[in-house]
Design a protein around this motif. Structure first.
Motif, PDB file in Angstrom:
ATOM      1  N   MET A  48       0.850  -1.198   0.000  1.00 21.29           N
ATOM      2  CA  MET A  48       0.000   0.000   0.000  1.00 21.29           C
ATOM      3  C   MET A  48       0.885   1.247   0.000  1.00 21.29           C
ATOM      4  SD  MET A  48      -2.840   1.228   2.802  1.00 21.29           S
ATOM      5  CE  MET A  48      -3.941  -0.125   2.385  1.00 21.29           C
ATOM      6  N   THR A  49       0.541   2.230  -0.838  1.00 22.39           N
ATOM      7  CA  THR A  49       1.286   3.474  -0.886  1.00 22.39           C
ATOM      8  C   THR A  49       0.622   4.508   0.019  1.00 22.39           C
ATOM      9  OG1 THR A  49       2.007   3.060  -3.151  1.00 22.39           O
ATOM     10  CG2 THR A  49       2.092   5.330  -2.378  1.00 22.39           C
ATOM     11  N   HIS A  50       1.441   5.145   0.857  1.00 19.04           N
ATOM     12  CA  HIS A  50       0.941   6.124   1.810  1.00 19.04           C
ATOM     13  C   HIS A  50       1.245   7.534   1.322  1.00 19.04           C
ATOM     14  CE1 HIS A  50       1.669   2.342   4.070  1.00 19.04           C
ATOM     15  NE2 HIS A  50       0.500   2.663   4.626  1.00 19.04           N
ATOM     16  N   ASP A  51       0.691   8.517   2.002  1.00 17.76           N
ATOM     17  CA  ASP A  51       0.940   9.913   1.618  1.00 17.76           C
ATOM     18  C   ASP A  51       2.380  10.312   1.913  1.00 17.76           C
ATOM     19  OD1 ASP A  51      -1.763  10.016   1.023  1.00 17.76           O
ATOM     20  OD2 ASP A  51      -2.314  10.911   2.953  1.00 17.76           O
ATOM     21  N   LEU A  52       2.885   9.869   3.064  1.00 22.45           N
ATOM     22  CA  LEU A  52       4.217  10.260   3.525  1.00 22.45           C
ATOM     23  C   LEU A  52       4.826   9.104   4.284  1.00 22.45           C
ATOM     24  CD1 LEU A  52       6.458  12.417   4.324  1.00 22.45           C
ATOM     25  CD2 LEU A  52       5.026  12.891   6.342  1.00 22.45           C
ATOM     26  N   VAL A  53       6.104   8.844   4.077  1.00 19.77           N
ATOM     27  CA  VAL A  53       6.831   7.848   4.855  1.00 19.77           C
ATOM     28  C   VAL A  53       8.155   8.450   5.309  1.00 19.77           C
ATOM     29  CG1 VAL A  53       8.003   5.612   4.814  1.00 19.77           C
ATOM     30  CG2 VAL A  53       5.778   5.864   3.696  1.00 19.77           C
ATOM     31  N   LEU A  54       8.424   8.325   6.601  1.00 17.24           N
ATOM     32  CA  LEU A  54       9.727   8.663   7.172  1.00 17.24           C
ATOM     33  C   LEU A  54      10.461   7.356   7.392  1.00 17.24           C
ATOM     34  CD1 LEU A  54       8.624  11.330   9.830  1.00 17.24           C
ATOM     35  CD2 LEU A  54       9.253  11.691   7.436  1.00 17.24           C
ATOM     36  N   THR A  55      11.594   7.185   6.746  1.00 17.56           N
ATOM     37  CA  THR A  55      12.270   5.890   6.759  1.00 17.56           C
ATOM     38  C   THR A  55      13.534   5.915   7.600  1.00 17.56           C
ATOM     39  OG1 THR A  55      13.621   6.366   4.798  1.00 17.56           O
ATOM     40  CG2 THR A  55      11.449   5.421   4.425  1.00 17.56           C
ATOM     41  N   GLY A  56      13.758   4.805   8.305  1.00 20.70           N
ATOM     42  CA  GLY A  56      15.039   4.552   8.945  1.00 20.70           C
ATOM     43  C   GLY A  56      15.329   5.313  10.208  1.00 20.70           C
ATOM     44  N   GLY A  57      14.341   5.976  10.792  1.00 19.04           N
ATOM     45  CA  GLY A  57      14.587   6.739  12.009  1.00 19.04           C
ATOM     46  C   GLY A  57      14.533   5.888  13.261  1.00 19.04           C
ATOM     47  N   ASP A  58      15.070   6.435  14.347  1.00 13.29           N
ATOM     48  CA  ASP A  58      14.940   5.822  15.673  1.00 13.29           C
ATOM     49  C   ASP A  58      13.606   6.285  16.232  1.00 13.29           C
ATOM     50  OD1 ASP A  58      15.170   4.776  18.195  1.00 13.29           O
ATOM     51  OD2 ASP A  58      16.772   6.119  18.853  1.00 13.29           O
ATOM     52  N   VAL A  59      12.569   5.496  16.015  1.00 16.40           N
ATOM     53  CA  VAL A  59      11.201   5.894  16.335  1.00 16.40           C
ATOM     54  C   VAL A  59      10.925   5.604  17.807  1.00 16.40           C
ATOM     55  CG1 VAL A  59       8.768   5.580  15.769  1.00 16.40           C
ATOM     56  CG2 VAL A  59      10.504   5.431  13.963  1.00 16.40           C
ATOM     57  N   LEU A  60      10.564   6.636  18.540  1.00 12.58           N
ATOM     58  CA  LEU A  60      10.371   6.505  19.982  1.00 12.58           C
ATOM     59  C   LEU A  60       9.398   5.376  20.300  1.00 12.58           C
ATOM     60  CD1 LEU A  60      11.097   7.844  22.727  1.00 12.58           C
ATOM     61  CD2 LEU A  60       9.003   9.192  22.494  1.00 12.58           C
ATOM     62  N   GLY A  61       9.871   4.402  21.068  1.00 19.44           N
ATOM     63  CA  GLY A  61       9.043   3.282  21.473  1.00 19.44           C
ATOM     64  C   GLY A  61       8.957   2.147  20.481  1.00 19.44           C
ATOM     65  N   HIS A  62       9.600   2.297  19.302  1.00 23.37           N
ATOM     66  CA  HIS A  62       9.485   1.277  18.258  1.00 23.37           C
ATOM     67  C   HIS A  62      10.828   0.851  17.671  1.00 23.37           C
ATOM     68  CE1 HIS A  62       5.061   1.593  17.962  1.00 23.37           C
ATOM     69  NE2 HIS A  62       5.251   2.864  18.223  1.00 23.37           N
TER      70      HIS A  62
END
Length: 407
Positions: free
Chosen positions: A1-15
């Motif tokens: 599925m294609t989303h509006d926006l994707v932030l890739t490769g970050g240190d996501v708080l809690g994930h």
């Protein structure tokens, strides 16, 4: 599925290290390999929910500031206006809220005049009308999340804790919490704290003026009263904050009390305030909870998490490690081991654009050093914007000339 926006490769708080996808203004998914119409690589960056500042002043009056020029470069997506408006001025706050790019829930001042002036709003008890406050909350349920009462000698005069009693009565009738400002006595701190209920909030909880360190603070803390930093121009002292932390009296929320007097110092912004709490020993993960999930819970606000379905309020930070000088409201200095440098801020999946701040209002007292720094900043911005953005190598011929035919 294609989303509006994707932030890739970050240190996501809690994930952990992963991707965050946004669709229709909400968090759509968290996980690896997500695809989007717009993709931003945030590898090596900390990705958090948009920060929630539980105590700010953005409404009209003596203290208010425009939040947008601060929000876009600090990651603060929700600015709780803490009592700038009372019943007489709530319509003015609503007009302000409609014009800004961030979320602005409000705490209604028990004094109907709000903070049109510097102080003294509760010296006339006729302004602290419980029925009028209740009617105002009911008329603005979508905006108002609590009641704000300032209790210090300059604000209440000879009225003691009566404005607080009235604020609590209005809050009880509407099923919302009270935030109480503490400061100079009388009335005594114990008189204030003894009235508060579980879920009510004490702001300026590490005040060097009120010095809330006695048994009454412990009693209030243990029965569920929430402590909020509310730094401001005079509401935060390193020694008090550290003593509370060592005593197990941990602030539930970290807020700035950002306003026209504190924005140029000693507060500056919420990421700087976070660094100050880290400087006295609070772990960064706990500090981040105190500016995301905790304030959301305290007032029942949307956001505060990056769970699918949550509003796509997102902040991207570069975490810089080192030794960074930070200062409290009394010019005490500590060294913070890190600072958060914001690189992008999104509200509802929309990246906030850069905004320049307006000049400081003429009634705000500034030191010579602050005035000089503001002048240097204005000169630097003017010089930057007056210089052509790129040279010839950075340009394209947007409307080529027709080719000339030889005869």
């Amino acid at each position: 599925m294609t989303h509006d926006l994707v932030l890739t490769g970050g240190d996501v708080l809690g994930h952990g290290t992963t991707d965050v996808a946004v669709r229709a203004g909400r968090i759509a998914a968290i996980g690896p390999g997500l695809t989007g119409a717009v993709v931003h690589d945030v590898t090596g960056r900390l990705v958090t929910p948009g920060l929630i500042d539980l105590h700010t002043h953005v409404g009209p009056g003596y203290w208010g500031i425009d939040p947008d020029p601060v929000a876009w470069c600090t990651g603060v997506t929700t600015w709780v206006d803490a009592g700038s408006a009372g019943a007489y001025t709530m319509d003015g706050l609503r007009r302000t809220v409609a014009q800004v790019g961030v979320r602005v829930p409000a705490l209604l001042n028990i004094s109907a005049v709000g903070l049109a002036g510097r102080t003294g709003e509760s010296r006339d008890l006729a302004n602290c009308d419980v029925g009028l406050a209740v009617d105002t909350v009911l008329a603005h349920r979508d905006l108002i999340r609590g009641i704000k009462v300032r209790i210090d000698h300059e604000t209440v005069g000879a009225n003691g804790v009566e404005p607080l009693r009235r604020g609590l009565a209005a809050a009880e009738a509407c099923g919302i919490p009270v935030m109480v400002h503490i400061g100079t006595t009388p009335p005594t701190l114990d008189e204030v704290l003894d009235l508060l209920r579980p879920g009510d909030i004490v702001t300026h909880c590490a005040s060097g003026i009120a010095s809330p360190l006695g048994p009454a603070v412990r009693d209030a803390y243990e029965r569920g009263v929430l402590l909020d930093i509310g730094h401001g121009s005079g509401g935060f002292a390193f020694d008090v904050a550290q003593a509370q932390l060592e005593a197990g009296l941990r602030a539930y929320t970290i807020s700035t009390d950002l306003h026209a007097r504190s924005v140029h110092g000693p507060v500056f912004d919420l990421p700087t305030t976070i660094a100050k709490l880290v400087a006295v020993g609070l772990p960064l993960t706990d500090a981040l909870a105190a500016v995301t999930v905790h304030p959301a819970r305290a007032l029942g606000l949307p956001g505060g998490t990056l769970d699918p379905g949550a509003p796509a309020d997102i902040a991207v930070f570069r975490v810089e490690e080192g030794r960074f000088e930070v200062v409290d409201a009394h010019r005490q200095v500590r060294q913070a081991p890190l600072r958060l440098a914001n690189e992008a801020t999104y509200v509802g999946g929309r990246r906030l654009p850069a905004r320049l701040p307006a000049p400081s209002p003429p009634w705000i007292p500034l030191t010579d050093a602050q005035r000089a720094a503001l002048a240097r900043r204005e000169h630097a911005v003017r010089a930057l914007l007056a210089t052509p953005l790129v040279g010839v190598d950075g340009l394209a011929e947007q409307f080529p000339r027709p080719t000339t035919r030889s005869t």
